[in-house]
Design a protein around this motif. Sequence first.
Motif, PDB file in Angstrom:
ATOM      1  N   PHE A  56      -2.602  -3.744  -3.450  1.00 11.51           N
ATOM      2  CA  PHE A  56      -2.541  -3.760  -4.919  1.00 11.51           C
ATOM      3  C   PHE A  56      -1.626  -2.643  -5.406  1.00 11.51           C
ATOM      4  CE2 PHE A  56      -6.850  -5.631  -4.332  1.00 11.51           C
ATOM      5  CZ  PHE A  56      -6.640  -6.813  -5.019  1.00 11.51           C
ATOM      6  N   LYS A  57      -0.649  -3.000  -6.216  1.00 10.21           N
ATOM      7  CA  LYS A  57       0.232  -1.968  -6.757  1.00 10.21           C
ATOM      8  C   LYS A  57      -0.499  -1.154  -7.822  1.00 10.21           C
ATOM      9  CE  LYS A  57       3.810  -3.243  -9.410  1.00 10.21           C
ATOM     10  NZ  LYS A  57       3.697  -2.588 -10.715  1.00 10.21           N
ATOM     11  N   ASP A  58      -1.111  -1.881  -8.763  1.00 10.38           N
ATOM     12  CA  ASP A  58      -1.779  -1.200  -9.876  1.00 10.38           C
ATOM     13  C   ASP A  58      -3.279  -1.253  -9.659  1.00 10.38           C
ATOM     14  OD1 ASP A  58       0.614  -0.714 -11.455  1.00 10.38           O
ATOM     15  OD2 ASP A  58       0.688  -2.897 -11.623  1.00 10.38           O
ATOM     16  N   LEU A  59      -3.813  -0.214  -9.114  1.00 11.91           N
ATOM     17  CA  LEU A  59      -5.260  -0.185  -8.921  1.00 11.91           C
ATOM     18  C   LEU A  59      -5.806   1.028  -9.661  1.00 11.91           C
ATOM     19  CD1 LEU A  59      -6.015   0.927  -5.237  1.00 11.91           C
ATOM     20  CD2 LEU A  59      -3.886   1.309  -6.412  1.00 11.91           C
ATOM     21  N   PRO A  60      -7.082   0.965 -10.081  1.00 11.62           N
ATOM     22  CA  PRO A  60      -7.633   2.089 -10.843  1.00 11.62           C
ATOM     23  C   PRO A  60      -7.477   3.402 -10.062  1.00 11.62           C
ATOM     24  CG  PRO A  60      -9.185   0.246 -10.754  1.00 11.62           C
ATOM     25  CD  PRO A  60      -8.064  -0.090  -9.821  1.00 11.62           C
ATOM     26  N   GLY A  61      -6.884   4.387 -10.704  1.00  5.05           N
ATOM     27  CA  GLY A  61      -6.644   5.664 -10.025  1.00  5.05           C
ATOM     28  C   GLY A  61      -5.226   5.764  -9.503  1.00  5.05           C
ATOM     29  N   GLY A  62      -4.596   4.615  -9.272  1.00  2.00           N
ATOM     30  CA  GLY A  62      -3.182   4.605  -8.906  1.00  2.00           C
ATOM     31  C   GLY A  62      -2.920   4.911  -7.437  1.00  2.00           C
ATOM     32  N   GLN A  63      -1.627   4.927  -7.112  1.00  2.00           N
ATOM     33  CA  GLN A  63      -1.175   5.246  -5.755  1.00  2.00           C
ATOM     34  C   GLN A  63      -0.895   6.741  -5.717  1.00  2.00           C
ATOM     35  OE1 GLN A  63      -0.630   2.711  -3.444  1.00  2.00           O
ATOM     36  NE2 GLN A  63      -0.651   0.880  -4.731  1.00  2.00           N
ATOM     37  N   VAL A  64      -1.731   7.459  -4.991  1.00  2.00           N
ATOM     38  CA  VAL A  64      -1.600   8.916  -4.898  1.00  2.00           C
ATOM     39  C   VAL A  64      -1.084   9.244  -3.497  1.00  2.00           C
ATOM     40  CG1 VAL A  64      -2.816  11.120  -5.018  1.00  2.00           C
ATOM     41  CG2 VAL A  64      -3.479   9.245  -6.552  1.00  2.00           C
ATOM     42  N   LEU A  65       0.163   9.666  -3.400  1.00  2.00           N
ATOM     43  CA  LEU A  65       0.780   9.840  -2.073  1.00  2.00           C
ATOM     44  C   LEU A  65       0.195  11.019  -1.309  1.00  2.00           C
ATOM     45  CD1 LEU A  65       4.539   9.161  -2.935  1.00  2.00           C
ATOM     46  CD2 LEU A  65       2.769   7.543  -2.221  1.00  2.00           C
ATOM     47  N   GLY A  66      -0.105  12.113  -2.029  1.00  2.00           N
ATOM     48  CA  GLY A  66      -0.644  13.289  -1.339  1.00  2.00           C
ATOM     49  C   GLY A  66       0.333  13.844  -0.325  1.00  2.00           C
ATOM     50  N   PRO A  67      -0.152  14.665   0.621  1.00  2.00           N
ATOM     51  CA  PRO A  67       0.753  15.214   1.632  1.00  2.00           C
ATOM     52  C   PRO A  67       1.058  14.137   2.673  1.00  2.00           C
ATOM     53  CG  PRO A  67      -1.485  15.966   2.034  1.00  2.00           C
ATOM     54  CD  PRO A  67      -1.540  15.100   0.796  1.00  2.00           C
ATOM     55  N   THR A  68       2.309  13.762   2.830  1.00  2.00           N
ATOM     56  CA  THR A  68       2.620  12.671   3.765  1.00  2.00           C
ATOM     57  C   THR A  68       4.011  12.824   4.365  1.00  2.00           C
ATOM     58  OG1 THR A  68       2.809  10.274   4.010  1.00  2.00           O
ATOM     59  CG2 THR A  68       3.493  11.179   1.883  1.00  2.00           C
ATOM     60  N   TYR A  69       4.154  12.340   5.589  1.00  2.00           N
ATOM     61  CA  TYR A  69       5.470  12.256   6.229  1.00  2.00           C
ATOM     62  C   TYR A  69       6.146  10.923   5.930  1.00  2.00           C
ATOM     63  CZ  TYR A  69       4.519  16.501   8.861  1.00  2.00           C
ATOM     64  OH  TYR A  69       4.256  17.794   9.200  1.00  2.00           O
ATOM     65  N   ASP A  70       5.399   9.994   5.296  1.00  2.00           N
ATOM     66  CA  ASP A  70       6.039   8.743   4.899  1.00  2.00           C
ATOM     67  C   ASP A  70       7.227   9.092   3.993  1.00  2.00           C
ATOM     68  OD1 ASP A  70       3.855   7.661   6.131  1.00  2.00           O
ATOM     69  OD2 ASP A  70       2.881   6.948   4.297  1.00  2.00           O
ATOM     70  N   TYR A  71       8.230   8.258   4.006  1.00  2.00           N
ATOM     71  CA  TYR A  71       9.433   8.412   3.168  1.00  2.00           C
ATOM     72  C   TYR A  71      10.295   9.602   3.570  1.00  2.00           C
ATOM     73  CZ  TYR A  71       5.800   6.042   0.590  1.00  2.00           C
ATOM     74  OH  TYR A  71       4.750   5.251   0.272  1.00  2.00           O
ATOM     75  N   THR A  72       9.947  10.322   4.655  1.00  2.00           N
ATOM     76  CA  THR A  72      10.891  11.320   5.163  1.00  2.00           C
ATOM     77  C   THR A  72      11.851  10.568   6.073  1.00  2.00           C
ATOM     78  OG1 THR A  72       9.572  11.849   7.118  1.00  2.00           O
ATOM     79  CG2 THR A  72       9.161  13.153   5.133  1.00  2.00           C
ATOM     80  N   HIS A  73      12.992  11.181   6.372  1.00  2.00           N
ATOM     81  CA  HIS A  73      13.992  10.489   7.183  1.00  2.00           C
ATOM     82  C   HIS A  73      13.861  10.804   8.656  1.00  2.00           C
ATOM     83  CE1 HIS A  73      15.873  10.382   3.120  1.00  2.00           C
ATOM     84  NE2 HIS A  73      15.959   9.121   3.491  1.00  2.00           N
ATOM     85  N   ARG A  74      12.859  11.559   9.004  1.00  2.00           N
ATOM     86  CA  ARG A  74      12.650  11.946  10.409  1.00  2.00           C
ATOM     87  C   ARG A  74      13.901  12.610  10.990  1.00  2.00           C
ATOM     88  NH1 ARG A  74       8.426   8.239   8.690  1.00  2.00           N
ATOM     89  NH2 ARG A  74       6.563   9.064   9.685  1.00  2.00           N
TER      90      ARG A  74
END
Lengths: 358, 152
Positions: free
Chosen positions: A109-127
Amino acid sequence: MYVAVKGGEKAIDNAHALMAQGRRGAESVPELSLEQISGQLSLAVERVMTEGSVYDRDLAALALKQAQGDAVEAIFLLRAYRTTLPRFGSSQPVETGSMAIRRRISAAFKDLPGGQVLGPTYDYTHRLLDFALAAEGGARAPVAENPEPVEAAMPRVTDVLGHQGLIEPSGEGAEVPGDLTRQPLNFPAGRDLRLQNLARADEGFVLALAYSSQRGYGNTHPFAGEIRMGEVAVELVPEELGFAIEIGEITLTECQMVNQFKGSKTVPPQFTRGYGLSFGHCERKAMAMALVDRSLRAEDLGELVSNPAQDQEFVLYHSDNVEASGFVQHLKLPHYVDFQSELEMIRRLRRENAEAAQ
Amino acid sequence: MTSATIDTDARRHWMGVLAKSSPARLAQLWTDLDGLPGWSHLRRPEVGLVMVRGRMGGDGGPFNMGEMTVTRCSVRVDGGAVGHAWVAGRSSTHAEMAALADALLQMPGWHQVVADAVVAPLARQLAEDRARAGRQAAATRVDFFTMVRGED
């Protein structure tokens, strides 16, 4: 004939001293402190806590230091230490629905109550290797803060689907769950025991099984319904009080995999669940665990059991890296007499073959 | 105030705050207390394990997830109340201070002193830490926007 041979004490002592020297590294470099390990190698510490099956950051940091960073050896050390402590009791089941969220995402779900909270993550880094980290004391980007914190409690995606009856209920299970540290594992094992086994299972093994189920050796069609990471309070009812008190807070990562299910004559089509939970921020482990949990439910859901990830005995008997490492590495121990007997056997066979050929 | 009249919710609150706070911060506040009465151990600090249970699927039946280290301790204030503590980790002093605070908080002459000097600042610290983590998490919340394509 059995011949007991003694010896090697001096060699063993010297070997251990040599190992300690290797562990220390160059004397010109400051020694690592447990605070440094706990603070700066936190994901390694959290893996050791998860698979060592003891939540204690300082002990896990010590185990990693002692094991020169060898995760499986550190897990073994923590498991061994655990056996020296008494068990005081069991907590109330932790409520991940009221987790203090630091990360929470849904791929469903894209729009869910509370939203998408990325927090600390290595996702979206280019490695890409960051050579700035090779230089000590470098400046880092300031951490942003919103004026308002995230909601105190966010509904789980599975709760949202559950309200609409679109996903199977989780099921009640026994009031007192099985404990594989106290009873031998029997098959078929209930989901409570399977989840306990997977929670402390080797990450690499569970990851490979999960991957195999995705590639076709299994029948999971998963969506990462939700992954959440944050702090939950642990409650327990001490006998002397008779009511529940909080004894501390622990960091958990939870993964809810949402899978296909066609339904039956009695059950309308609905999604099925796979569940993963780890100490600390072990996201890859929690995701893999959720996939394997779902695979292991094949029999319960009336699916054909035809692949390794669906086979309870195969998965649960081989998932523990302390047991696996012990059995593989015991081959290093002297097998002189066993080998001698095989050597004699092969010589005799060759002699007999040679005589028969004459 | 006797143990029969102590509000269980209030006691749950202070015991939770004492357990969740850092032992160092607790020790710091503790040194500010003057004229503490004598006390003795009913149960010396003891380190052990508690099995943490999760729920299958997050909301189903329980399963044993893994253990955590816990230290427990019970004390009796001379001529006063008995206090208990169960705190995560392996700090004997943390458990001892928490048990003593629990005892004093049950004694009319001490309740307000310890509530104001120890529990309130610890609770404030926990709330501040939680709020900061929440604000940092909120800054990583994704704002989706739709790319407008084509003319007008």
